[in-house]
Design a protein around this motif. Structure first.
Motif, PDB file in Angstrom:
ATOM      1  N   UNK A  49       0.779  -1.301   0.106  1.00  0.00           N
ATOM      2  CA  UNK A  49      -0.155  -0.045  -0.029  1.00  0.00           C
ATOM      3  C   UNK A  49       0.772   1.330   0.098  1.00  0.00           C
ATOM      4  N   UNK A  50       1.973   1.212   0.793  1.00  0.00           N
ATOM      5  CA  UNK A  50       2.885   2.231   0.991  1.00  0.00           C
ATOM      6  C   UNK A  50       3.499   2.699  -0.179  1.00  0.00           C
ATOM      7  N   UNK A  51       4.002   1.808  -1.061  1.00  0.00           N
ATOM      8  CA  UNK A  51       4.606   1.618  -2.133  1.00  0.00           C
ATOM      9  C   UNK A  51       3.618   2.332  -3.237  1.00  0.00           C
ATOM     10  N   UNK A  52       2.408   1.903  -3.471  1.00  0.00           N
ATOM     11  CA  UNK A  52       1.442   2.508  -4.259  1.00  0.00           C
ATOM     12  C   UNK A  52       1.392   3.810  -4.084  1.00  0.00           C
ATOM     13  N   UNK A  53       1.384   4.400  -2.872  1.00  0.00           N
ATOM     14  CA  UNK A  53       0.814   5.841  -2.457  1.00  0.00           C
ATOM     15  C   UNK A  53       1.992   6.583  -2.617  1.00  0.00           C
ATOM     16  N   UNK A  54       3.250   6.095  -2.281  1.00  0.00           N
ATOM     17  CA  UNK A  54       4.320   6.939  -2.591  1.00  0.00           C
ATOM     18  C   UNK A  54       4.931   6.755  -4.018  1.00  0.00           C
ATOM     19  N   UNK A  55       4.623   5.810  -4.619  1.00  0.00           N
ATOM     20  CA  UNK A  55       4.945   5.490  -6.085  1.00  0.00           C
ATOM     21  C   UNK A  55       4.052   6.553  -6.929  1.00  0.00           C
ATOM     22  N   UNK A  56       2.777   6.804  -6.429  1.00  0.00           N
ATOM     23  CA  UNK A  56       1.799   7.544  -7.480  1.00  0.00           C
ATOM     24  C   UNK A  56       2.376   8.930  -7.035  1.00  0.00           C
ATOM     25  N   UNK A  57       2.732   9.192  -5.787  1.00  0.00           N
ATOM     26  CA  UNK A  57       3.177  10.741  -5.580  1.00  0.00           C
ATOM     27  C   UNK A  57       4.597  10.889  -6.407  1.00  0.00           C
ATOM     28  N   UNK A  64       4.863  20.701  -2.615  1.00  0.00           N
ATOM     29  CA  UNK A  64       4.169  20.578  -1.484  1.00  0.00           C
ATOM     30  C   UNK A  64       3.131  19.498  -1.187  1.00  0.00           C
ATOM     31  N   UNK A  65       2.347  19.293  -2.092  1.00  0.00           N
ATOM     32  CA  UNK A  65       1.224  18.431  -1.930  1.00  0.00           C
ATOM     33  C   UNK A  65       1.692  17.116  -1.993  1.00  0.00           C
ATOM     34  N   UNK A  66       2.873  16.805  -2.496  1.00  0.00           N
ATOM     35  CA  UNK A  66       3.358  15.463  -2.325  1.00  0.00           C
ATOM     36  C   UNK A  66       4.149  15.128  -1.032  1.00  0.00           C
ATOM     37  N   UNK A  67       4.737  16.438  -0.421  1.00  0.00           N
ATOM     38  CA  UNK A  67       5.169  16.106   1.006  1.00  0.00           C
ATOM     39  C   UNK A  67       4.121  16.006   1.804  1.00  0.00           C
ATOM     40  N   UNK A  68       3.031  16.446   1.717  1.00  0.00           N
ATOM     41  CA  UNK A  68       1.666  16.347   2.611  1.00  0.00           C
ATOM     42  C   UNK A  68       1.368  14.909   2.461  1.00  0.00           C
TER      43      UNK A  68
END
Ligand SMILES: Nc1ncnc2c1ncn2[C@@H]1O[C@H](COP(=O)(O)OP(=O)(O)O)[C@@H](O)[C@H]1O
Ligand SMILES: [Mg+2]
Lengths: 813, 223
Positions: free
Chosen positions: A458-466, A701-705
């Motif tokens: 799940x984390x890979x997907x979230x960070x990956x898309x970011x 910034x959105x990515x960092x959030x």
């Protein structure tokens, strides 16, 4: 209201709520600043356009236009003007020159001015037509040169004698006529009849101009549209300054896309932080229920807070967005050289709705679960939420994303495609992440890596898309700016030389080569398209205004052995050097006129009809400031045609001496100095590039959030895990190592997937949206992987570092 | 008048492996207004489950429970909640204060939920004074010790002057001395306000201090 604020202060103490607010704020700032800016830029461009058009709206036709439009417009309080253009001979004694006569009513132009002077280099002043004497007319300097006369002299025009009172230096509609061979002559309408030139047979172009306030013009245009005859079309400024328009449009498209991605990223941040929020609030809800709170009360409690936060975020975001666009706009202002139209309120509305839709769409699925929390679990010490159907969540989320994209792009089809792309991207990420984690698990047993699990996927997907969004924007932004700057290098032509006679070609080239200036000279012939595939065509056969305009005016056609610089063949082949037949057509115009390879086109060139088949389609770089042609004929096709030549040259400051000697030696050649325009365009591009960078920051910034929201959502679970591991005897050093390793692995994997997919998507987007050519950049993959590992590793460790000192006792609470 | 009554109350759970698990069976209780009742039993004997059923947090699979004269089974979750509103208080083993609310705000919460309440702030301050924490009103739960947190929880439970107070191992997370202080305070407040007390505990000495004592063994009451 007071109650809401009191409650909000309480919720504000939750880290999850603050993250949620931040994500909302970023989304709104991105949407509103881009919204304000593009709105103003758009209106500035159309204002610019109206000065070039001479009015807010113009109706053109090849036949006289009835008075009904004018009467209706006056009834509605609009200002009006009329023009009639046609070619005619102007003579002084034995000297004849073809001129483009433009008969205009005294109100002309409704926007902008006719700038004139007494001589070619004289002082410039504005001229009002009603100030002219009864027989006075205005003309471009080329007419004076051709007839060898000075301002104030009389010439013969049809049956009248008119006095060429002043030289036109600048006037509306001029840009379109730069390449028109015949110089323009402005004739006040009341003098037209006496010349006897306008007969039903003359090939004249009629237009009516209208001006007024925006709303009024819009209503009038809506009223008028259904009444247009087939010969009539509404004119816009598409053929004004194509290069500037193209650059700006691309920039705006990029800005919109960047803000859309920022919004979607912020949406992920909202979804994650509202997930953590509801997770955190589950026991609280159970307690509230034991106290007797109903589901409605609980729903109201959270929903009102979310909406309140969204509204505050929207207002604060709109203010910030407004301030940011003020900076962006102050840059644009210099270029436009006039006060920009004030920002409209629309972006605020869009910002507000963005915030609301995001809160609703991204947190309601969690909220639904929250309010269904069973109270009995508080006694059993569990805090789990009941499950809702994945389908419901996915549906609400997709609907929200679609709505957001629709609001941003105002194009439901495009939004639908984007949504599908986002869903496909998530699916691809999920699939790849699971696959790769499975491989890693195999390896991990050998190397004692952290256990790969579903949570990591799940984390890979979230960070990956970011990361994917960020990398995609980075590459596109780089490409875009490079492309802009490359399109106008310092050595780009800054002078057009037109009206070069065939016998002047060689001596002119010789003169230029003395100063090391090499440039192709293109023959230019004017032709009117009369038949396609041997069937007569007229503007009636086409619906689009662009097509109609193309048929109403004449084509500038050329022929050359080599293809003009910056052109590319998209199908077929360029001419052989000795070829006599065939046509090469610009792809855009081919689309507009529904032409394909092998079709034949018949042109009326000086009364003679010439029919040729299309043997190639070309793409043309309109940014290049070089002569560009919609239609090119075979290299030898113009050998026997009467023609003039055109070229563009670049003159350095120390080469300026070339011009005076050139003009002295070739008096009929006209020099068009576009240095000023070039400086403006270059300036604009730099500023647009700056705007693009600025908006890019929001996405960052959105990515960092998102990063922090994702980490926050796992904190509670990690606290428990760490406590268990510690109670089993794990040392801090061991825990630190495995945490950093786990985050770095997640980040590295996400970065790798993101960069591979960004490379693919970037090339697709570059070629489809921004007309840029594809490019494989392997550095990106290395950078992406490393960036992901370092970024997520560091941020992840920072986020959970505090948990390392957790005492295992907390477990038993 | 009985504020709590059960008739043949039973609770059966189906576990994930599709086995049926009988947690409670044939419970018959009558608890009068103002009575103090202790429910004891070993861990896993079903005390907490019973408390949940009596308070209407959960529904029985067999028999009937009524709270404040109303049968609970026919009511839906919100109707059962409405029955508790302002009339039932809870004290939990692990306190369960809202960690984003300070002591005073935590105590105000049940009053805020009840639309009819007035003087909310003053009443909460009074309750805080009663538990001896008036100086800590703006402190967040994380800034309070376990004993202090449970005092706030007591104030929260009593602030709405409930007819019934349910307590599930209220001293389970506290050391002995603190636990005793809390229990003293609990009985004090219960007597003052004539609240019915239903307390789950595995401490027999504590149970002795209640008027009535039920013992659960394997889901059944033994007397
Ligand atoms: N949600 C549940 N699912 C399965 N078994 C449960 C659940 N809740 C309680 N139990 C079981 O029911 C029995 C009684 O639990 P509980 O009422 O919490 O006991 P006590 O409070 O006396 O320790 C225990 O055996 C427990 O494992
Ligand atoms: Mg228990």
């Amino acid at each position: 209201m007071n109650q809401l604020i009191v409650e909000w202060k309480k919720f504000w103490r939750l880290a999850e709520m603050r993250l949620l607010f931040l994500a909302l704020l970023v989304a709104v700032v991105a949407v509103t600043s881009v919204g304000f800016f593009t709105d103003r830029a758009d209106r500035a461009m159309s204002q610019q356009a109206t000065t070039m058009l001479g009015g807010d709206m113009v109706v053109v036709s090849t036949r006289p236009i009835s008075d009904t439009f004018l009467q209706e417009a006056e009834k509605r309080g609009l200002r009006t003007a009329e023009t009639i253009s046609f070619p005619s001979m102007v003579s002084v004694g034995e000297k004849f020159q073809l001129a483009q006569i433009k008969a205009v009513s005294v109100e002309y132009p409704l926007h902008g001015n006719i700038e004139t002077s007494e001589s070619a280099l004289g002082e410039v002043e504005n001229t009002l037509l009603k100030r002219l004497e009864k027989d006075e007319v205005l003309a471009e300097s080329r007419l004076f040169v051709a007839l060898n006369i000075k301002a104030g002299q009389e010439v013969q025009l049809g049956q009248s004698k008119v006095r060429l009172a002043k030289l036109i230096r600048k006037m509306p509609d001029q840009s379109a006529s730069i390449f028109q061979l015949a110089p323009k002559l402005i004739l006040p309408m009341h003098q037209l009849k006496a010349t006897g030139l306008l007969t039903p047979a003359s090939r004249a172009r009629y237009s009516q101009l209208f001006a007024g306030d925006e709303k009024n013009i819009k209503q009038f245009t809506n009223w008028l549209k259904p009444q247009l005859k087939k010969t009539e079309a509404i004119r816009t400024l598409e053929d004004g300054l194509p290069s500037v328009q193209q650059a700006l449009q691309r920039g705006q498209r990029f800005l919109k896309m960047a803000s859309l991605l920022a919004v979607i990223l912020a949406g992920a941040g909202i979804a994650l932080s509202s997930y953590s929020l509801t997770q955190h609030e589950t026991p609280a809800v159970a307690v509230l229920k034991t106290m007797g709170a109903s589901r409605r009360q609980i729903l109201f409690r959270y929903l009102s807070q979310l909406f309140f936060s969204a509204t505050i975020a929207a207002l604060v975001g709109a203010i910030l967005g407004y301030i940011i666009q003020l900076f962006l706009a102050s840059y644009l202002q210099d270029f436009v050289g006039q006060t920009l139209p004030s920002a409209s309120w629309w972006p605020v509305v869009v910002g507000l709705f963005t915030a609301w839709i995001m809160v609703l769409g991204f947190s309601v699925p969690h909220l639904m679960r929250l309010i269904n929390t069973s109270p009995v679990q508080i006694l059993q010490g569990q805090s789990s939420q009941p499950k809702t159907s994945l389908f419901f969540s996915a549906f609400v989320l997709s609907a929200a994303v679609l709505l957001l994209m629709w609001m941003q792009t105002q194009d439901i089809k495009l939004s639908g495609i984007l949504l599908i792309a986002v869903l496909v991207a998530i699916a691809v990420f999920w699939l790849m992440a699971t696959l790769m984690l499975r491989v890693i698990r195999k390896l991990g047993e050998r190397w004692r890596l952290p256990k790969a699990n579903k949570r990591m996927a799940l984390m890979v997907v979230v960070f990956g898309i970011g990361l994917f969004s960020l990398l995609l924007l980075t590459t596109l932004r780089g490409d875009l700016i490079n492309r802009w700057q490359a399109s106008l290098p310092v050595s780009a032509p800054n002078h057009f030389l037109i009206n070069i006679q065939p016998d002047e070609v060689e001596p002119l080239q010789k003169l230029l080569s003395k100063d090391k200036i090499e440039t192709p000279l293109y023959p230019m012939v004017l032709g009117r398209l009369v038949k396609i595939n041997d069937k007569a065509v007229s503007e009636d056969d086409y619906e689009t205004d662009r097509a109609k305009r193309l048929l109403i005016r004449e084509f500038n056609m050329s022929a050359n052995v080599a293809m003009p610089e910056g052109n590319k063949i998209v199908s077929g082949d360029w001419f052989k050097p000795e070829a006599l037949n065939g046509l090469s057509v610009e792809e855009g115009i081919a689309k507009t006129l529904r032409l394909k390879m092998g079709d034949s086109m018949t042109f009326d060139i000086a009364g003679e009809q010439i029919t040729e088949k299309i043997i190639s389609l070309r793409s043309v770089n309109w940014d290049s400031m070089r002569p560009n042609f919609f239609v090119m004929m075979a290299p030898k096709a113009f050998d026997d045609q009467p023609k003039t030549f055109i070229t563009s040259i670049h003159l350095d400051d120390d080469q300026k001496h070339v011009l005076p000697s050139l003009i002295k030696e070739f008096p009929s050649v006209t020099d068009i100095d576009i240095t000023a325009i070039m400086t403006q365009v270059r300036d604009l591009i730099n500023k647009a590039a700056f705007a693009v960078q600025a908006i890019f920051l929001f996405t960052l910034v959105a990515g960092v959030v998102v990063l922090f929201a994702a980490l926050q959502s796992q904190k509670a679970m990690r606290r428990k895990e760490i406590a268990i591991l510690k109670s089993l005897g794990a040392s801090r050093a061991y825990l630190r190592r495995s945490l950093v390793l786990e985050f770095a692995m997640i980040g590295g994997l996400a970065g790798f997937l993101a960069s591979v997919l960004a490379l693919i998507a970037g090339n697709v987007a570059a070629s489809m949206l921004f007309d840029l050519s594809p490019e494989i950049n392997l550095m990106l993959i290395t950078t992406g992987t490393l960036l992901g590992a370092v970024l997520v590793g560091a941020a992840g460790y920072l986020n959970v570092r505090g948990l390392l000192s957790v005492v295992p006792v907390s477990l038993f609470r | 008048m009985n504020v709590i009554e059960t008739k043949n109350l039973g609770k059966r759970l189906s576990t994930s492996s599709n086995e049926e698990l009988l947690i409670l069976d044939n419970i018959n209780l009558h608890i009068a207004q103002g009575e103090s009742v202790a429910i004891t039993g070993e861990s896993g004997s079903g005390k907490t489950t019973l408390l949940g059923l009596l308070a209407g947090l959960d529904i029985p699979t067999k028999g009937e429970a009524s709270l404040l004269g109303k049968a609970l089974s026919p009511l839906d979750e919100d109707e059962r909640a409405a029955l508790r509103l302002g009339k039932v208080g809870f004290v939990f083993q692990s306190f369960h204060l809202m960690d984003n609310l300070n002591a005073l705000e935590n105590i105000m919460l049940p009053l805020e939920l009840d639309k009819g309440s007035s003087d909310i702030r003053q009443r909460a301050l009074d309750a805080l004074k009663q538990v001896g924490l008036e100086k800590r009103s703006t402190h967040l739960p994380t800034q309070l010790s376990g004993g202090e947190q449970q005092r706030v929880a007591l104030a929260r439970a009593f602030v709405s002057k409930p007819q019934i107070l349910f307590a599930d191992e209220p001293t389970g997370n506290l050391d002995r001395n603190t636990g005793e202080e809390i229990i003293a305070l609990l009985f004090d407040m219960q007597k003052q306000s004539d609240t019915t007390l239903v307390m789950v505990t595995h401490d027999d000495s504590l149970a002795m201090r209640c008027q009535t004592h039920y013992k659960l063994v394997d889901g059944q009451i033994v007397t």
